[in-house]
Design an enzyme around this catalytic site. Structure first.
Site, PDB file in Angstrom:
ATOM      1  N   GLN A   7      -4.491  -1.571   9.712  1.00  0.00           N
ATOM      2  CA  GLN A   7      -4.335  -2.913   9.159  1.00  0.00           C
ATOM      3  C   GLN A   7      -4.882  -3.972  10.133  1.00  0.00           C
ATOM      4  O   GLN A   7      -4.514  -4.005  11.304  1.00  0.00           O
ATOM      5  CB  GLN A   7      -2.854  -3.191   8.861  1.00  0.00           C
TER       6      GLN A   7
ATOM      7  N   ASP B 208     -11.430   2.549   4.100  1.00  0.00           N
ATOM      8  CA  ASP B 208     -11.687   1.107   4.085  1.00  0.00           C
ATOM      9  C   ASP B 208     -13.183   0.816   3.988  1.00  0.00           C
ATOM     10  O   ASP B 208     -13.595  -0.289   3.637  1.00  0.00           O
ATOM     11  CB  ASP B 208     -11.122   0.449   5.347  1.00  0.00           C
TER      12      ASP B 208
ATOM     13  N   LYS C 191       0.827  -1.209   0.000  1.00  0.00           N
ATOM     14  CA  LYS C 191       0.000   0.000   0.000  1.00  0.00           C
ATOM     15  C   LYS C 191       0.861   1.260   0.000  1.00  0.00           C
ATOM     16  O   LYS C 191       0.557   2.237  -0.692  1.00  0.00           O
ATOM     17  CB  LYS C 191      -0.930  -0.014   1.215  1.00  0.00           C
TER      18      LYS C 191
END
Length: 286
Positions: A97, A120, A53
């Site tokens: 994460q 997200d 990422k």
């Protein structure tokens, strides 16, 4: 549709190129999109995802910030870091994460991220917006699947879509997106009786259960579009999907491989969501 294999790498490349152009336009107007990723602990897979990422964010011209915290980090310390990022004007997207260490409440952390920076798409407010058909951030994997279907020429209008899996990350939002695209949607899970009899009705079958090779030819009707979300590390050390690819391929009109299918789309849509957040912030500041 050209060929049976849906090339997620190529479609993700197209999306990232479009995002890069959008980033350049926004930077010319004085705003650089910024993504912050928080990694708690030293899980090897999570570290690899975060590294990917970070590289992609920088390659597209965005500002990247990676915060690495010890495995023993207290929940309060993580919440403090999120609160700092919530108020940082240089950061437009915040990603924590997952999974998190056991001492940290995952849902509390997700809820602490400001909905406007929740790229997200996991925050309860964004989940509610998706359910209500309102604009908001959509989880990256199901959003990426919708882009794949659209760019592969799959018409969902009036089709029967079956989603195997009911997670908050993929199964549930996937079902809502398919419904909004005018598909008739059935959600299956581990308690579904006679699963093959249900999945064989699908014009579009999405497998998102996390069990290697669970979906075989007996689950698929001829001409179905098969989307494999599974990423399972097999005994051979290689990545395998939830679909028994070689055996299902002859029946499918189109199918995603693993790797190289859905996976690349997830990061591409994360970049797209971050650009979307930056554009909203830029517009609000004018």
């Amino acid at each position: 549709m050209e060929g049976k294999i849906i090339d997620g790498k190529e479609i993700s490349r197209q999306v990232k190129e479009e995002v890069k152009e959008g980033v350049e336009r926004l930077k010319a107007e004085g705003t650089t999109p910024g993504l912050a990723v928080i990694l708690v602990g030293d899980d090897a897979a999570s570290s690899a995802y975060v590294g990917s990422k970070e590289r992609t964010t920088k390659a597209l011209g965005m500002h990247s910030e990676v915060i690495r915290m010890d495995k023993g980090t207290r929940e309060s310390a993580l919440l403090d870091e999120i609160n700092r990022l919530n108020t940082d004007p240089a950061i437009h997207g915040i990603l924590v994460q997952l999974p998190l260490p056991e001492q940290i409440d995952e849902q509390r952390i997700i809820a602490a991220i400001h909905p406007d920076k929740d790229v997200d798409g996991f925050h309860p407010e964004n989940a509610g917006r998706l359910m209500a058909g309102m604009d908001g951030f959509v989880p990256c994997t199901p959003l990426g699947i919708m882009v794949m279907l659209e760019r592969t020429g799959v018409d969902l209008n009036g089709k029967h879509a079956v989603v195997v899996g009911r997670s908050n990350i993929v199964g549930k939002p996937m079902s809502m997106l398919l419904l909004q695209a005018n598909a008739t949607v059935t959600i299956c899970h581990s308690r579904t009786e006679d699963l093959p009899s249900v999945t064989r009705q699908a014009d579009v079958l999405v497998a998102a259960v996390g069990r290697e090779g669970m979906i075989g030819p007996e689950h698929v009707k001829d001409g179905a579009v098969v989307i494999d979300v599974g990423i399972n590390r097999g005994e051979d050390g290689k990545l395998h999907g939830d679909v028994d690819f070689d055996r299902v391929l002859p029946a499918a009109s189109a199918i995603t491989p693993v790797p190289g299918g859905v996976g690349p789309m997830t990061i591409a849509m994360l970049m797209s969501n971050t650009l979307k957040s930056a554009e909203k912030a830029h517009k609000a500041a004018r």
